[in-house]
Design an enzyme around this catalytic site. Structure first.
Site, PDB file in Angstrom:
ATOM      1  N   ARG A   1      35.028-107.089   5.835  1.00  0.00           N
ATOM      2  CA  ARG A   1      34.702-105.641   6.408  1.00  0.00           C
ATOM      3  C   ARG A   1      33.299-105.540   5.711  1.00  0.00           C
ATOM      4  NH1 ARG A   1      37.302-106.124   9.825  1.00  0.00           N
ATOM      5  NH2 ARG A   1      39.368-104.633  10.585  1.00  0.00           N
TER       6      ARG A   1
ATOM      7  N   GLY B   1      49.607 -93.741 -29.151  1.00  0.00           N
ATOM      8  CA  GLY B   1      49.288 -93.416 -27.516  1.00  0.00           C
ATOM      9  C   GLY B   1      48.102 -93.996 -26.698  1.00  0.00           C
TER      10      GLY B   1
ATOM     11  N   ARG C   1      44.134 -87.562 -20.671  1.00  0.00           N
ATOM     12  CA  ARG C   1      45.151 -89.367 -21.076  1.00  0.00           C
ATOM     13  C   ARG C   1      45.183 -89.883 -19.843  1.00  0.00           C
ATOM     14  NH1 ARG C   1      45.946 -90.446 -26.093  1.00  0.00           N
ATOM     15  NH2 ARG C   1      47.065 -88.847 -27.625  1.00  0.00           N
TER      16      ARG C   1
ATOM     17  N   GLY D   1      46.605 -96.511 -37.541  1.00  0.00           N
ATOM     18  CA  GLY D   1      47.580 -96.481 -37.550  1.00  0.00           C
ATOM     19  C   GLY D   1      48.648 -98.254 -37.105  1.00  0.00           C
TER      20      GLY D   1
ATOM     21  N   CYS E   1      57.305 -97.405 -33.233  1.00  0.00           N
ATOM     22  CA  CYS E   1      59.049 -97.967 -33.411  1.00  0.00           C
ATOM     23  C   CYS E   1      58.910 -97.694 -34.756  1.00  0.00           C
ATOM     24  CB  CYS E   1      57.955-100.255 -33.642  1.00  0.00           C
ATOM     25  SG  CYS E   1      59.366-100.551 -33.665  1.00  0.00           S
TER      26      CYS E   1
ATOM     27  N   ASP F   1      39.607 -90.152 -28.603  1.00  0.00           N
ATOM     28  CA  ASP F   1      39.763 -89.166 -29.675  1.00  0.00           C
ATOM     29  C   ASP F   1      38.412 -89.976 -29.982  1.00  0.00           C
ATOM     30  OD1 ASP F   1      41.430 -87.585 -29.163  1.00  0.00           O
ATOM     31  OD2 ASP F   1      42.788 -88.197 -30.828  1.00  0.00           O
TER      32      ASP F   1
ATOM     33  N   ARG G   1      41.076 -66.344 -20.085  1.00  0.00           N
ATOM     34  CA  ARG G   1      42.023 -67.325 -19.676  1.00  0.00           C
ATOM     35  C   ARG G   1      42.585 -68.741 -20.634  1.00  0.00           C
ATOM     36  NH1 ARG G   1      44.471 -65.015 -14.061  1.00  0.00           N
ATOM     37  NH2 ARG G   1      43.349 -63.131 -13.982  1.00  0.00           N
TER      38      ARG G   1
ATOM     39  N   GLN H   1      23.184 -92.003  -5.199  1.00  0.00           N
ATOM     40  CA  GLN H   1      22.571 -91.044  -6.148  1.00  0.00           C
ATOM     41  C   GLN H   1      23.297 -89.502  -6.535  1.00  0.00           C
ATOM     42  OE1 GLN H   1      18.950 -91.499  -3.966  1.00  0.00           O
ATOM     43  NE2 GLN H   1      18.191 -93.189  -5.141  1.00  0.00           N
TER      44      GLN H   1
END
Length: 825
Positions: free
Chosen positions: A682, A46, A322, A141, A110, A187, A313, A691
């Site tokens: 600039r 992930g 993520r 993993g 994979c 996680d 709700r 702050q």
């Protein structure tokens, strides 16, 4: 390895010893000192925010050391497929990636790599590129797969050679495979490291959602149930609940007992009855009850709707957690880990076991990869067997403390936390001194509620020390501090004015009249100075002979006795986000260099860390002397960068007091003049934007822990001053607590301390000791741990044009013997 292995402090399972080695962070190795080595880097499993920062650090540190660096696209799948999935990387190839979320080199599951045949193909593809060093960025993993690959490596090479797939020379040059792992997981479920890449950013996404939902929920008196990720680990849900003052939280490691439905509904009803207009409930996706039955967000919604009739709700954040740009913390963590991973690989020999790069407090260390994986699998097994106490213990002390803190502070009133009457009680005062900083209000809330739970009372002092002198006190009750955790600024009000200016006699007279038995002072260097002045005046004024504690709260992070101050993380995120937008503006105009001034007084913490997190080309600070020649050299580097590469913009950070002569305006004019015909310049002075805003998750949670520790410290100090009946002094010399105890005045150095976090422990250091560890003229500590990151900032910032001439290489070699770690404890 750098040091002999040491045993970590935490031990929870049969595999209790994880070999740990100190890293080389802070050292400046000689450029191109490891020429001939080849490194491959890939992301797997992930995705998580910060992976790109890690890849960037691996590539640039590798190139700095003279290594060839390949990026392997689509994880293990790309390794198996080979071809154009394995690409040699360049310095400019990773430019502009530190601020991007996800992984630009892709990640894929994979199946082929799980079989030996797939690993054989992967080995052949790596060998043909000369790769025998791998940085694996992924979860447990992915790291386990990398370790298996290492174990099989020699056999795979022999098989490839016998089949004629590789030559004898190729086999000899890649005889060993070295592995360095970096954990990328939102996680925070990997044992052995305090934080994993992506966790902090995921918390940002959750808190942003909770804060936004809070306004609409309050408008309509709604209850919102929010589902967050965490199928097997409740870290995100738990910490988010602490940071958002959620009404209830469900996590896998701490299943709710039978009857939780009545408890939840009873609490929500009581909150509505006292006027609370919104309710937030956070559910980890893997939440269960004590019988192992799943608890979903929809289950909770149905319960609240049917039993209470509340408009409820459900919001499932899902992959929003993520997404987005990585936080400053994740960029810094990933950059530090990526650089250390490269150093671990080039430092390895053929028999060096695979390591994972870990965060231990504020230090980067190397740990046994499989030792950490086994610990992680042990936790998963404990969860599977419903051995929840073992699971919480294995997660670490901080996880168990987070559960305890949340349960204590989320009650409706202090009476709900204990049924035992308190025989001894005290009155604490809390006052803010100095500039405002996010996280201070979270600390005050935690301080007040912890004190009330323990049977004490708290007087809030409004308008800083001037309010203390004028007697502007208000008794703070449990509900008074509701909603303070995420608020920026200072609800109590704060000023920089010190006791000697207000008048020590006025302060003493006010304290003498007040019932205050002990005092918490929250603020930055001014708070430290204020308590120091009060302590130094104890001989003259008896009113100051009470326990005091300073809670560090300043964006500058310049307080002695602590590695981190409240507000500095929030400020870093503000600066980095602004710098991202500034750099983005150059994508259209091209060939533009931005000079950005940060706050910090004489402390270069903000400039250095925001420079590292923002991908700056340089950061000028007062702690590191620089000359006009240095500025001209840096300007020449930027000219080469803009003229000879695809990178068409630059970013320079300047601390507001970096140099009295070479200030921000001077640097802007110099770069403008010297860069004519190459780039435009600039200037941006960020000012008080640094702050502002609401507190970051890091500052909210650190403030919560600081406040609780401060309350316990003052209670312990006051308890030690209680006089026995046969040693009672005259009433003139004592103060009486609400419970009738007489307290002996104290002049002990230990009674006036700075609360701080050092490495990973919260400690209390007498202010009288810290006076010798600070520079009062510049208002900074003598030793600052973050200075060692200056080396990394320079290495990752420099374009490869720097190393084009022999003279420039000689200059860098002459500096390589110096280590910024020499400046730190």
């Amino acid at each position: 390895m750098a040091d002999e292995p040491e045993v970590t402090l935490r031990s929870h399972d049969p595999q209790e010893h994880i070999l740990t080695y100190s890293g080389l962070e802070g050292m400046i190795p000689v450029p191109r000192s490891y020429s001939g080595q080849t490194i491959g880097v890939f992301t797997s499993g992930g995705d998580s925010q910060g992976m790109n920062a890690a890849v960037r650090a691996v590539v640039r540190m590798g190139l700095y050391l003279g290594c060839k660096v390949y990026t392997i696209k689509e994880g293990y799948q790309g390794m198996v497929d080979g071809g154009d999935h394995i690409v040699e990387s360049t310095w400019s190839g990773v430019s502009g990636t530190i601020e991007k979320g996800g992984t630009i080199i892709g990640s894929a599951r994979c199946k082929a790599f799980r079989e030996r045949e797939g690993r054989l193909k992967a080995a052949g593809n790596l060998v043909r590129c000369g790769i025998n060093n791998l940085v694996c960025i992924g979860g447990d993993g992915s790291l386990t797969g990398a370790n298996l690959f290492k174990q099989e490596w020699k056999g795979l090479l022999s098989e490839l050679y016998e089949a004629g797939e590789i030559s004898e020379t190729e086999m000899q040059q890649t005889m060993y495979l070295n592995i360095a792992g970096i954990v990328g997981s939102i996680d925070n479920d990997f044992c052995g490291t305090d934080m994993t890449i992506g966790t902090d950013t995921a918390l940002h996404r959750i808190i942003e959602a909770v804060d936004a939902i809070g306004t609409t929920a309050s408008s309509h008196q709604r209850c919102f149930v929010m589902e967050v990720m965490g199928r097997h680990c409740g870290y995100l849900a738990l910490v988010a609940a602490m940071a958002s003052e959620a009404d209830y939280v469900f996590i896998p490691e701490n299943p709710v007992a039978s009857g939780w439905q009545e408890q939840l509904c009873g609490k929500l009803k009581q909150e509505r009855d006292i006027g609370q207009r919104l309710n937030i409930i956070i559910v980890a996706e893997g939440a269960i009850d004590s019988h192992g039955q799943p608890i979903t967000a929809n289950d909770v919604k149905k319960l609240v709707t049917e039993r209470l009739g509340y408009d409820t709700r459900v919001t499932v954040l899902g992959h929003v957690q993520r997404g987005g740009n990585p936080s400053a913390f994740d960029r810094l963590l990933a950059s530090r880990m990526g650089a250390e991973a490269v150093m671990a690989l080039v430092d390895a020999s053929g028999d060096t076991p695979a390591v994972v790069i870990a965060l231990d407090g504020n230090q980067i260390k190397r740990r046994s990869l499989m030792g950490c994986v086994k610990r992680t699998l042990y936790v998963q097994e404990a969860m599977k067997n419903k051995e929840f106490e073992k699971c919480i213990e294995a997660r670490g002390r901080s996880f168990a403390k987070n559960i305890s803190i949340y349960k204590t502070l989320s009650k409706l009133s202090p009476s709900q936390t204990t049924t035992v009457p308190h025989s001894v009680s005290f009155i604490f005062g809390v006052v803010a001194v100095g500039a405002p900083a996010c996280g201070a209000n979270a600390a005050v809330r935690s301080f007040v509620r912890t004190a009330l739970v323990d049977g004490h009372k708290v007087l809030g002092v409004y308008d800083s020390l001037a309010g203390l002198a004028a007697g502007k006190f208000q008794l703070l009750e449990w509900s008074d501090v509701h909603g303070w955790t995420g608020r920026g600024g200072s609800v109590l009000g704060t000023k920089r004015t010190l006791p000697q200016v207000i008048g020590l006699s006025k302060l003493a007279a006010s304290l003498e009249k007040s019932p205050i038995n002990a005092l918490m002072v929250i603020g930055g260097y001014e708070a430290f100075e204020a308590v120091t002045q009060l302590v130094n005046s104890r001989d003259e004024y008896k009113a100051f002979r009470i326990p005091m504690v300073v809670v560090p709260s300043t964006i500058s992070n310049n307080v002695p006795g602590t590695d981190f101050s409240l507000g500095s993380d929030t400020s870093l995120n503000e600066i980095v986000n602004i710098c991202d937008r500034i750099k983005q503006s150059a994508s259209g105009s091209k060939r533009r260099i931005f000079i950005v001034e940060t706050m910090g007084g004489y402390c270069g913490y903000l400039a250095t860390l925001s420079g590292l997190a923002g991908g700056a080309d340089a950061a000028y600070i007062n702690e590191e002397h620089f000359t006009c020649t240095d500025l001209q050299n840096d300007c020449e580097i930027l000219i080469k960068k803009v003229d000879n590469s695809e990178i068409q913009r630059g970013l320079i950070l300047v601390n507001e007091k970096a140099n009295s002569h070479y200030n921000t305006d001077f640097i802007y004019k110099l770069f403008s003049e010297e860069g004519k015909g190459h780039f435009s310049t600039r200037m941006n002075i960020l000012g008080h934007m640094q702050q502002g805003g609401s507190a970051s998750p890091f500052d909210r949670n650190m403030g919560t822990k600081f406040g609780m520790k401060a309350a316990h410290f003052l209670a312990k100090q006051c308890s030690s001053l209680i006089q026995s009946e046969d040693t009672v002094e005259s009433a003139q010399d004592t103060k009486v607590s609400p419970s009738g105890c007489q307290l002996t005045p104290t002049t002990s150095p230990d009674s006036a301390c700075m609360l701080g976090v050092q490495r990973k422990e919260i400690v209390f250091t007498p202010v009288s000791v810290l006076i010798t560890q600070a520079n009062p003229e510049k208002r900074v500590p003598l030793n600052q741990w973050w200075l060692k990151l200056r080396a990394l900032l320079k290495i990752l910032a420099r374009h490869d044009a720097v190393y084009t001439t022999e003279a420039e290489e000689d200059l860098l070699r002459s500096r390589s013997s110096f280590s910024f770690s020499d400046l730190t404890v």
